[in-house]
Design a protein around this motif. Structure first.
Motif, short mmCIF file in Angstrom:
data_model
loop_
_atom_site.label_atom_id
_atom_site.label_comp_id
_atom_site.label_asym_id
_atom_site.label_seq_id
_atom_site.Cartn_x
_atom_site.Cartn_y
_atom_site.Cartn_z
N MET A 140 -14.52 -28.07 90.96
CA MET A 140 -13.58 -27.02 90.71
C MET A 140 -12.80 -26.50 92.18
O MET A 140 -11.85 -26.72 92.22
CB MET A 140 -14.08 -25.86 89.95
CG MET A 140 -13.21 -24.50 89.54
SD MET A 140 -12.06 -25.20 88.46
CE MET A 140 -10.65 -23.96 88.66
N VAL A 141 -14.12 -26.07 93.02
CA VAL A 141 -13.39 -25.57 94.41
C VAL A 141 -12.88 -26.82 95.09
O VAL A 141 -11.86 -26.65 95.72
CB VAL A 141 -14.56 -25.02 95.31
CG1 VAL A 141 -14.11 -24.80 96.55
CG2 VAL A 141 -15.28 -23.95 94.51
N THR A 142 -13.46 -28.18 94.97
CA THR A 142 -12.88 -29.55 95.61
C THR A 142 -11.45 -29.54 95.03
O THR A 142 -10.77 -30.07 95.87
CB THR A 142 -13.87 -30.49 95.42
OG1 THR A 142 -14.04 -30.66 94.00
CG2 THR A 142 -14.97 -30.39 96.27
N THR A 143 -11.22 -29.37 93.96
CA THR A 143 -9.82 -29.67 93.45
C THR A 143 -8.90 -28.84 94.02
O THR A 143 -7.76 -29.18 94.29
CB THR A 143 -9.74 -29.38 91.81
OG1 THR A 143 -10.89 -29.80 91.07
CG2 THR A 143 -8.61 -29.98 91.26
N ILE A 144 -9.44 -27.34 94.37
CA ILE A 144 -8.42 -26.52 94.90
C ILE A 144 -8.41 -27.03 96.45
O ILE A 144 -7.07 -26.80 96.99
CB ILE A 144 -8.92 -25.00 95.01
CG1 ILE A 144 -8.99 -24.58 93.20
CG2 ILE A 144 -8.08 -24.03 95.72
CD1 ILE A 144 -9.89 -23.28 93.22
N ILE A 193 -4.56 -28.01 98.02
CA ILE A 193 -4.11 -27.16 99.48
C ILE A 193 -3.83 -28.31 100.43
O ILE A 193 -2.60 -28.39 100.92
CB ILE A 193 -5.01 -26.25 99.84
CG1 ILE A 193 -5.06 -25.22 98.80
CG2 ILE A 193 -4.57 -25.67 101.11
CD1 ILE A 193 -6.07 -23.96 98.90
N LEU A 194 -4.87 -29.19 100.52
CA LEU A 194 -4.45 -30.14 101.64
C LEU A 194 -3.57 -31.01 101.43
O LEU A 194 -2.62 -31.47 102.31
CB LEU A 194 -6.04 -31.10 101.68
CG LEU A 194 -7.01 -30.41 102.72
CD1 LEU A 194 -8.00 -31.31 102.63
CD2 LEU A 194 -6.59 -30.18 104.01
N SER A 195 -3.35 -31.51 100.33
CA SER A 195 -2.24 -32.40 99.89
C SER A 195 -0.96 -31.90 100.06
O SER A 195 0.03 -32.37 100.58
CB SER A 195 -2.39 -33.24 98.57
OG SER A 195 -2.61 -32.38 97.39
N LEU A 196 -0.88 -30.67 99.41
CA LEU A 196 0.31 -30.02 99.60
C LEU A 196 0.84 -29.65 101.01
O LEU A 196 1.87 -29.93 101.40
CB LEU A 196 0.27 -28.79 98.89
CG LEU A 196 0.67 -28.90 97.12
CD1 LEU A 196 0.25 -27.59 96.57
CD2 LEU A 196 1.87 -29.41 96.64
N SER A 197 -0.22 -29.31 101.81
CA SER A 197 -0.08 -29.00 103.19
C SER A 197 0.60 -30.20 103.82
O SER A 197 1.63 -30.42 104.72
CB SER A 197 -1.02 -28.49 104.04
OG SER A 197 -1.64 -27.36 103.09
N LEU A 198 0.03 -31.53 103.59
CA LEU A 198 0.34 -32.74 104.20
C LEU A 198 1.68 -32.93 103.86
O LEU A 198 2.62 -33.50 104.69
CB LEU A 198 -0.68 -33.69 103.78
CG LEU A 198 -0.58 -35.09 104.79
CD1 LEU A 198 -1.27 -34.80 105.86
CD2 LEU A 198 -1.24 -36.34 104.34
N LEU A 199 1.98 -32.81 102.68
CA LEU A 199 3.28 -33.23 102.06
C LEU A 199 4.42 -32.19 102.85
O LEU A 199 5.53 -32.95 103.19
CB LEU A 199 3.37 -32.79 100.58
CG LEU A 199 4.73 -33.52 99.76
CD1 LEU A 199 4.17 -34.99 99.86
CD2 LEU A 199 4.39 -33.03 98.38
N GLY A 200 4.00 -30.88 102.94
CA GLY A 200 5.07 -30.15 103.55
C GLY A 200 5.01 -30.49 104.92
O GLY A 200 6.36 -30.54 105.51
#
Lengths: 444, 292
Positions: free
Chosen positions: B1-5, B9-16
């Motif tokens: 659950m935590v890892t999914t979050i 966050i990581l992937s979205l940050s990277l995308l950003g």
């Protein structure tokens, strides 16, 4: 089922009060004021001076340029002054005032009423004669007839259309003329056919004039290629483009002329004037004018000399009554309210209409309810509800792309509007402005 | 659950971050240089967007002011000389000054002077009435009084006076933007030089008819008698088409012409009352004096 145009149209009460009244010759007035601008195009230039003696039918002003018309004296007498006079537009325009002393016709004008069937002139001579005689469209638009007859190179006329529709309520001038002079009109049609080089002529008459239809059909049977079409009673059936659509099924393109679809149309009044000019050498100096209205004692059709003051006609028909709201030159739909009654009759005067107070009053405009009736009745397929605010906001580009220049100002939209909105007023104003822009663009 | 979050966050940050880098380079590549002075000049302009300068709005004038070499033909009538001086400062140029102007109505055909001859019940618009006919009075040139000019005024400087039926122009609020001049279908409004204390002297008539006809339709019409032309020592008055015109640039406010006018069509406003010469009826006509 009668033929008609398919887009829009309204049916106002017909009120043809003067129908069936014969054409009475109106006495020659003591003074006439002959306007120099009685036609579409440039005003004519006066060739007589103050004090000059003129005879009935003598040329007094010459057309300036291609789109213009000659003007002739309608009485015999002396030119008393050349001065501005208020005309139907409400503004002062130059006019030649002639004091009549007698009624002596100019040189070789034939004043007998015998029907002269033999056409001696050839096509070019006919057009020239029509030009010299100052004949313009007598339906109201007063477009110079010789210009209509000069078919541009590369275009060809297939039909001649004769407009005997008279779709305006109240007016009966064309009706009375058709009953009176059917033989002359037929010869006029033959003359125009010869001038245009066409073999077929179609006469359109609204079905509310069965006597005229029967009479014209009887006379037309003597000629080949002349056909009378009874048409459905619908306003504006007499609009040139509507009439062409009703009779031939052809549609004049936006911004185009009837000749683009091989048609040339003339009013019956014009056809009669052509007959008189070509066969009798008589220039256009008189016309039939209906004087009518609900509170006029004797609605009548008069043959009136041009330049006769309107006030005289009203007097002859029974005078102005108390509850007259407006005096209108023309019909109730497209006519112009006059500011004063001393306006001279011009070539385009088809009628003088006295409206009662209640008929003439306009209701207070209410907000648009988006019923779309104006769109439904517009014979040109425009959207008046949209054109009005665009015109108010000076959105000229948009007005042009909405084809405002196709509007023929028939007034069907204002007539039908349940909110009494002054649609036509604003459309006309927008049309004027867009027209100015288009003209200035062409000049560049 | 935590890892999914965390992954999210990581992937979205990277995308950003990737998008930011791409956008940075794109912005550099397609950068459009805009003269910063345009904004400065625009800030100085009154932001009325009235079109009085001949441009669609203040921004367009600012752009043109910055781009053009000189101030030739460029002037903000609303801001006037003060604003133009500040703009000159911003652009480091010599300021140009223009005489302040004020709109005046060249018609004094009030209901009293110009009797009605017909009634118009159509749309209350000068442009439409004008296209239909010459108006409710005998004058072919005068004011209709439906207020197309009032509607056009963006500065609330005009209103129709109920008693006279004519528009009144406020000297304080009028910016001489010229919107009313364009709106009037009869060209009755003129922009004239603005004098100190709002002194005005002008021919309040536009009737080009001959004297007799003009006088018949309106008692204060200019009849083209040329008396004012003769008395003017500065050649400021010209007579054309039976109508006198006082050039406001040449006029020195000597007030010789007004008493000469037999029909009182020359109006004097804002002057101290002359004691001896003018009787009460002549000259100063209180009806068109601004009431603000």
């Amino acid at each position: 089922m009668f033929k008609t145009f398919h887009k829009g149209g309204v049916h106002p009460p017909e009120n043809k009060l003067s129908a069936g009244r014969p054409v009475e010759p109106f006495p020659v007035p003591a003074t006439v004021a002959i306007l120099l601008s009685q036609h579409m195009g440039a005003p004519a230039k006066a060739i007589v001076e103050k004090g000059a003696a003129v005879k009935t039918g003598q040329l007094i002003a010459k057309g300036e340029g291609f789109l213009s018309g000659n003007i002739h004296s309608s009485v015999t007498g002396k030119v008393s002054r050349i001065e501005a006079v208020t005309d139907a537009s409400g503004y002062k325009r130059q006019a030649v005032f002639i004091e009549a002393v007698a009624d002596e016709w100019f040189d070789d004008i034939n004043t007998d009423t015998l029907l002269d069937k033999e056409i001696k002139l050839n096509a070019a001579e006919i057009i020239n004669k029509i030009n010299e005689s100052g004949i313009v469209g007598l339906g109201g638009a007063t477009f110079p007839s010789h210009v209509k007859l000069s078919v541009p190179r590369g275009k060809k006329a297939d039909f001649l259309i004769v407009n005997g529709v008279e779709c305006e309520p109240y007016l009966t001038a064309d009706h009375a003329l058709m009953l009176e002079k059917p033989g002359e009109i037929m010869v006029g049609i033959e003359i125009l056919k010869k001038a245009l080089g066409v073999t077929q002529a179609h006469i359109g008459i609204e079905a509310n004039k069965p006597d005229a239809i029967a009479l014209m059909q009887k006379f037309a049977s003597e000629y080949t290629g002349v056909k009378v079409h009874p048409l459905k009673v619908k306003y504006p059936q007499g609009g040139e483009k509507q009439l062409i659509k009703a009779i031939t099924g052809r549609e004049v393109p936006s911004g185009g002329l009837p000749v683009d679809v091989g048609v040339v149309a003339f009013n019956v009044g014009t056809v009669f004037a052509v007959y008189e000019a070509v066969q009798k050498n008589k220039p256009l100096i008189e016309r039939v004018v209906t004087v009518t209205g609900k509170n006029i004692k004797n609605p009548a059709n008069f043959r009136v000399r041009l330049g006769t003051p309107v006030a005289g006609l009203i007097e002859a028909a029974g005078g102005l009554s108390e509850n007259t709201g407006k005096i209108i030159m023309g019909g109730p739909m497209m006519g112009k309210a006059l500011a004063i009654a001393d306006i001279p009759v011009v070539k385009g005067t088809s009628g003088i209409l006295l409206l009662q107070d209640d008929e003439a009053s306009r209701n207070k405009p209410q907000p648009c309810v988006r019923c779309g009736k104006c769109v439904a009745v517009c014979p040109m397929g425009l959207e008046p509800y949209l054109l009005m605010p665009l015109s108010q906001k000076n959105e000229f580009d948009r007005l042009e792309s909405e084809h405002i220049m196709d509007c023929m100002e028939c007034g069907s939209c204002s007539y039908i509007c349940p909110s009494a909105r002054p649609l036509l007023d604003f459309v006309r104003s927008g049309k004027n402005n867009v027209g100015k822009i288009i003209r200035s663009r062409k000049k560049q | 659950m935590v890892t999914t979050i965390i992954y999210t966050i990581l992937s979205l940050s990277l995308l950003g971050a990737v998008a930011a880098v791409v956008l940075y380079f794109v912005a550099q590549r397609f950068k459009v240089f805009e003269d910063p002075r345009i904004d400065q000049v625009e800030a100085e302009l009154p932001a009325a967007n009235c079109g009085g300068c001949g441009f669609a709005g203040c921004r367009n004038l600012a752009e043109t002011l910055v781009k053009s070499e000189s101030f030739d033909g460029l002037f903000c009538p609303v801001g006037g000389n003060t604003v133009m001086a500040r703009i000159a400062e911003v652009l480091g140029r010599q300021a140009v000054t223009q005489d302040a102007k004020i709109a005046v109505l060249k018609c004094n055909g009030t209901c009293e002077y110009r009797p009605r001859t017909s009634i118009y019940d159509g749309t209350a618009s000068c442009a439409i009435a004008s296209a239909l006919y010459s108006g409710e009075t005998g004058c072919n040139y005068g004011c209709h009084g439906f207020g197309d000019c009032v509607e056009a005024c963006l500065f609330d400087a005009m209103y129709i006076d109920e008693t006279t039926g004519l528009p009144v122009i406020s000297d304080e609020k009028c910016t001489a933007c010229g919107a009313c001049v364009k709106a009037c279908p009869r060209n009755l409004i003129e922009l004239r030089k603005k004098w100190k204390g709002n002194k005005k002297i002008y021919v309040a008539c536009s009737n080009e008819d001959k004297g007799g006809i003009a006088r018949k339709s309106c008692s204060v019409a200019c009849i083209g008698c040329s008396k004012c032309v003769k008395v003017c020592t500065f050649d400021a008055i010209t007579l054309e088409n039976n109508l006198a015109y006082i050039d406001s640039d040449k006029c020195r406010l000597c007030r010789k012409c007004a008493p000469e006018c037999p029909t009182n069509s020359i109006i004097e406003i804002g002057f101290p009352q002359k004691k001896e010469k003018i009787p009460e009826t002549a000259g100063n006509n209180p009806l068109t004096v601004n009431k603000d």
